[in-house]
Write a protein that holds these residues in place. Sequence first.
Motif, mmCIF file in Angstrom:
data_model
loop_
_atom_site.group_PDB
_atom_site.id
_atom_site.type_symbol
_atom_site.label_atom_id
_atom_site.label_comp_id
_atom_site.label_asym_id
_atom_site.label_seq_id
_atom_site.Cartn_x
_atom_site.Cartn_y
_atom_site.Cartn_z
ATOM 1 N N MET A 1 0.845 -1.181 0.000
ATOM 2 C CA MET A 1 0.000 0.000 0.000
ATOM 3 C C MET A 1 0.888 1.241 0.000
ATOM 4 S SD MET A 1 -3.244 0.080 2.448
ATOM 5 C CE MET A 1 -3.951 1.602 2.906
ATOM 6 N N GLN A 2 0.602 2.125 -0.915
ATOM 7 C CA GLN A 2 1.441 3.311 -1.067
ATOM 8 C C GLN A 2 0.640 4.558 -0.724
ATOM 9 O OE1 GLN A 2 3.210 3.586 -4.906
ATOM 10 N NE2 GLN A 2 4.625 5.192 -4.319
ATOM 11 N N GLU A 112 1.291 21.683 2.775
ATOM 12 C CA GLU A 112 2.360 20.803 3.251
ATOM 13 C C GLU A 112 2.021 20.249 4.632
ATOM 14 O OE1 GLU A 112 5.820 23.293 2.918
ATOM 15 O OE2 GLU A 112 6.239 22.622 0.860
ATOM 16 N N LYS A 113 1.413 21.085 5.470
ATOM 17 C CA LYS A 113 1.021 20.654 6.814
ATOM 18 C C LYS A 113 -0.065 19.575 6.711
ATOM 19 C CE LYS A 113 1.994 21.971 11.013
ATOM 20 N NZ LYS A 113 3.313 21.702 11.555
ATOM 21 N N ILE A 114 -1.040 19.795 5.800
ATOM 22 C CA ILE A 114 -2.083 18.791 5.591
ATOM 23 C C ILE A 114 -1.464 17.484 5.111
ATOM 24 C CG2 ILE A 114 -4.083 18.175 4.163
ATOM 25 C CD1 ILE A 114 -4.810 21.185 4.145
ATOM 26 N N LYS A 115 -0.503 17.576 4.195
ATOM 27 C CA LYS A 115 0.167 16.381 3.676
ATOM 28 C C LYS A 115 0.889 15.652 4.801
ATOM 29 C CE LYS A 115 3.398 14.849 0.105
ATOM 30 N NZ LYS A 115 4.226 15.276 -1.030
ATOM 31 N N GLU A 116 1.556 16.420 5.657
ATOM 32 C CA GLU A 116 2.283 15.832 6.782
ATOM 33 C C GLU A 116 1.328 15.086 7.715
ATOM 34 O OE1 GLU A 116 4.533 18.008 10.318
ATOM 35 O OE2 GLU A 116 5.407 18.514 8.368
ATOM 36 N N LYS A 117 0.179 15.704 8.018
ATOM 37 C CA LYS A 117 -0.807 15.057 8.899
ATOM 38 C C LYS A 117 -1.380 13.809 8.235
ATOM 39 C CE LYS A 117 -2.266 19.111 11.520
ATOM 40 N NZ LYS A 117 -3.368 20.037 11.826
ATOM 41 N N ASP A 118 -1.695 13.914 6.930
ATOM 42 C CA ASP A 118 -2.222 12.750 6.203
ATOM 43 C C ASP A 118 -1.207 11.603 6.192
ATOM 44 O OD1 ASP A 118 -4.574 14.058 5.719
ATOM 45 O OD2 ASP A 118 -4.273 14.299 3.546
ATOM 46 N N LEU A 119 0.061 11.930 6.017
ATOM 47 C CA LEU A 119 1.102 10.902 6.005
ATOM 48 C C LEU A 119 1.215 10.231 7.371
ATOM 49 C CD1 LEU A 119 3.288 9.488 4.372
ATOM 50 C CD2 LEU A 119 4.876 11.299 5.028
ATOM 51 N N THR A 120 1.125 11.033 8.416
ATOM 52 C CA THR A 120 1.168 10.485 9.777
ATOM 53 C C THR A 120 -0.021 9.558 10.011
ATOM 54 O OG1 THR A 120 2.273 12.486 10.558
ATOM 55 C CG2 THR A 120 1.267 11.093 12.230
ATOM 56 N N ASN A 121 -1.212 10.001 9.606
ATOM 57 C CA ASN A 121 -2.409 9.158 9.743
ATOM 58 C C ASN A 121 -2.280 7.875 8.931
ATOM 59 O OD1 ASN A 121 -3.675 10.956 11.467
ATOM 60 N ND2 ASN A 121 -4.821 11.977 9.836
ATOM 61 N N ALA A 123 0.480 6.345 8.092
ATOM 62 C CA ALA A 123 1.449 5.461 8.754
ATOM 63 C C ALA A 123 0.810 4.773 9.964
ATOM 64 C CB ALA A 123 2.680 6.253 9.176
ATOM 65 N N GLU A 124 0.006 5.514 10.730
ATOM 66 C CA GLU A 124 -0.657 4.920 11.893
ATOM 67 C C GLU A 124 -1.663 3.856 11.458
ATOM 68 O OE1 GLU A 124 -2.362 8.027 14.298
ATOM 69 O OE2 GLU A 124 -0.412 8.943 14.684
ATOM 70 N N ASN A 125 -2.455 4.148 10.421
ATOM 71 C CA ASN A 125 -3.426 3.174 9.916
ATOM 72 C C ASN A 125 -2.732 1.928 9.395
ATOM 73 O OD1 ASN A 125 -5.565 4.836 10.548
ATOM 74 N ND2 ASN A 125 -5.730 5.709 8.492
ATOM 75 N N LEU A 126 -1.620 2.120 8.705
ATOM 76 C CA LEU A 126 -0.852 0.988 8.187
ATOM 77 C C LEU A 126 -0.324 0.129 9.335
ATOM 78 C CD1 LEU A 126 0.047 -0.125 5.445
ATOM 79 C CD2 LEU A 126 2.156 1.180 5.689
ATOM 80 N N LYS A 127 0.136 0.791 10.378
ATOM 81 C CA LYS A 127 0.656 0.080 11.551
ATOM 82 C C LYS A 127 -0.461 -0.729 12.212
ATOM 83 C CE LYS A 127 3.855 1.192 15.264
ATOM 84 N NZ LYS A 127 4.470 2.288 16.010
ATOM 85 N N GLY A 131 -0.797 -4.714 12.526
ATOM 86 C CA GLY A 131 -1.036 -5.336 13.836
ATOM 87 C C GLY A 131 -2.213 -6.298 13.790
ATOM 88 N N LYS A 132 -3.287 -5.879 13.122
ATOM 89 C CA LYS A 132 -4.456 -6.759 12.986
ATOM 90 C C LYS A 132 -4.098 -8.003 12.191
ATOM 91 C CE LYS A 132 -8.087 -3.270 13.253
ATOM 92 N NZ LYS A 132 -9.141 -2.562 12.502
ATOM 93 N N GLN A 133 -3.323 -7.842 11.125
ATOM 94 C CA GLN A 133 -2.922 -8.990 10.306
ATOM 95 C C GLN A 133 -2.064 -9.948 11.126
ATOM 96 O OE1 GLN A 133 -1.068 -7.152 6.903
ATOM 97 N NE2 GLN A 133 -2.994 -7.035 5.748
#
Length: 147
Positions: A1-2, A112-121, A123-127, A131-133
């Motif tokens: 997932m990218q 850029e700030k929105i992009k940074e927050k989206d990237l953080t979210n 990464a957290e969702n991916l994590k 974890g669920k997998q």
Amino acid sequence: MQFQYKFEKILTIKEREKDEALNIYNQAVKKFEEAAEKLYGFLKKKEDLESYQSSKLVNGLSVQEIRHHQHFILNLEKTINHYQQIVVNARNHMNFYQEKLMEKNIEVKKYEKIKEKDLTNFAENLKQLEGKQMDDISIQQYMSRGS
């Protein structure tokens, strides 16, 4: 997932607008500097001429030469007034474009700030997904051993 930033095209456009605003601002600064240098040159020329005239007055100067110098100084003052107006206009343009550049910078920073927050979210969702997998795999392994 990218990671796909949903406002990437808008950010690209805003960055391009910021770059254009920076170029326009730099041109305005250059025009201001050129006008200011010309004004300085005329002011220096007037000062030199007045200094020359006062030194000549000590030794004596004909009326014709005094008139000639006064006429020249008068023309220089007209030119100086003209260039003072050009410098004021150039400064106003420069300040206007500086404001535009700052607005564009702020817009880019917001995206850029929105992009940074989206990237953080992301990464957290991916994590969490990983974890669920891992939990699912662990449960399946436990269940297969228990059977």
